[in-house]
Scaffold this active site. Structure first.
Site, mmCIF file in Angstrom:
data_model
loop_
_atom_site.group_PDB
_atom_site.id
_atom_site.type_symbol
_atom_site.label_atom_id
_atom_site.label_comp_id
_atom_site.label_asym_id
_atom_site.label_seq_id
_atom_site.Cartn_x
_atom_site.Cartn_y
_atom_site.Cartn_z
ATOM 1 N N ARG A 107 4.199 1.333 0.156
ATOM 2 C CA ARG A 107 4.429 2.406 1.254
ATOM 3 C C ARG A 107 5.548 1.590 1.918
ATOM 4 N NH1 ARG A 107 2.785 6.850 1.557
ATOM 5 N NH2 ARG A 107 1.268 7.065 0.317
ATOM 6 N N THR A 111 10.394 5.211 4.759
ATOM 7 C CA THR A 111 10.877 6.771 4.886
ATOM 8 C C THR A 111 9.121 7.151 4.215
ATOM 9 O OG1 THR A 111 10.349 6.108 2.224
ATOM 10 C CG2 THR A 111 12.820 6.337 3.410
ATOM 11 N N ASP A 203 -11.205 -4.145 4.312
ATOM 12 C CA ASP A 203 -10.693 -4.513 3.358
ATOM 13 C C ASP A 203 -10.871 -5.401 2.377
ATOM 14 O OD1 ASP A 203 -7.059 -3.977 3.487
ATOM 15 O OD2 ASP A 203 -8.117 -5.471 2.388
ATOM 16 N N ASP A 206 -8.822 -8.115 1.227
ATOM 17 C CA ASP A 206 -8.694 -9.958 1.133
ATOM 18 C C ASP A 206 -10.384 -10.361 1.068
ATOM 19 O OD1 ASP A 206 -6.620 -9.240 2.752
ATOM 20 O OD2 ASP A 206 -6.684 -8.285 4.785
HETATM 21 N N1 URA Z 1 -8.705 0.052 1.511
HETATM 22 C C1 URA Z 1 -9.462 -1.280 2.459
HETATM 23 O O1 URA Z 1 -9.867 -2.124 1.591
HETATM 24 N N2 URA Z 1 -10.335 -0.921 3.095
HETATM 25 C C2 URA Z 1 -10.031 0.846 3.688
HETATM 26 O O2 URA Z 1 -11.195 0.764 4.199
HETATM 27 C C3 URA Z 1 -9.641 1.356 3.736
HETATM 28 C C4 URA Z 1 -8.518 1.017 2.611
#
Ligand code: URA
Length: 212
Positions: A107, A111, A203, A206
């Site tokens: 993203r 913009t 995430d 991660d």
């Molecule tokens: N992407 C992720 O990896 N975790 C989330 O909670 C939301 C988007």
């Protein structure tokens, strides 16, 4: 909870158990990846439940028979980068002959529009059943943009598979792409102000790759 008609919740006890292990913050990246791979085979089993069969003649040790086999090699698994790769492995364990594509979008900060940095999909995408995967359906912005891009590339028959969905993501994705069925292992409570799914698992990229 009433499910949107486009959504299939794969609530098999094995999936739910493995998902709980994934959510726990102490779970290591290695175990997280392994669990994601295992769950993705179970999601794939469900998403491919109605793919067409044909028959071929085989000989058992006792006699000849017309035996069921998958009709053609018309599947394309598409990973929405980067976390989609974690779901891909288990899908390929189950269907090693499937073709694979990748879509990468980010993203733009100014913009706020999705910008494509990678797009490579199998040939004849228009003739294939396309299974697009991204573990976390949060705002749905990236998934929705990736699905739009796949349609622009010719894909006509698409299903979307995730691990966790937020109600907001389901609402947005079914509005933007009412033709695309969604398969998920869980629908969580809500998004936080940073767009993370609650209670979620953090995430996904991660946690898969140990990048935080
Ligand atoms: N992407 C992720 O990896 N975790 C989330 O909670 C939301 C988007």
């Amino acid at each position: 909870m009433t499910l949107h008609p486009n959504v299939t919740l794969v609530d098999h006890p094995l999936v739910q158990h493995k998902l709980t292990l994934m959510r726990e913050k102490e779970t290591s990246s290695a175990v997280f990846r392994q669990l994601l791979r295992e769950i993705s085979t179970l999601l794939t089993y469900e998403v491919l439940r109605d793919i067409p069969l044909t028959t071929k003649t085989i000989e058992t040790p006792l006699e000849e028979m017309q035996a069921p086999v998958l009709a053609g090699k018309k599947l394309a698994f598409i990973s929405i980068l980067r976390a989609g790769n974690g779901l891909l492995e288990g899908m390929l364990d189950l269907v090693p002959s499937a073709r694979v594509g990748h879509v990468g979008l980010y993203r733009d900060h100014d913009t706020l529009q999705p910008v494509e940095y990678y797009y490579k999909v199998p040939r004849n995408i228009e003739d294939r059943l396309v299974i697009a995967v991204d573990p976390m359906l949060a705002t749905s912005n990236s998934a929705s943009a990736a699905l739009t891009r796949l349609k622009e590339g010719g894909a006509k028959n698409i299903k979307f598979v995730c691990l966790l969905a937020a109600p907001e993501g389901i609402e947005a994705l079914t509005t933007a792409h009412p033709d695309i069925p969604i398969f998920t292992a869980a629908i969580d409570t809500r998004l936080n102000e940073k767009g993370y799914i609650l209670p979620g698992l953090g995430d996904a990229g991660d946690r898969m790759y140990g990048t935080k």
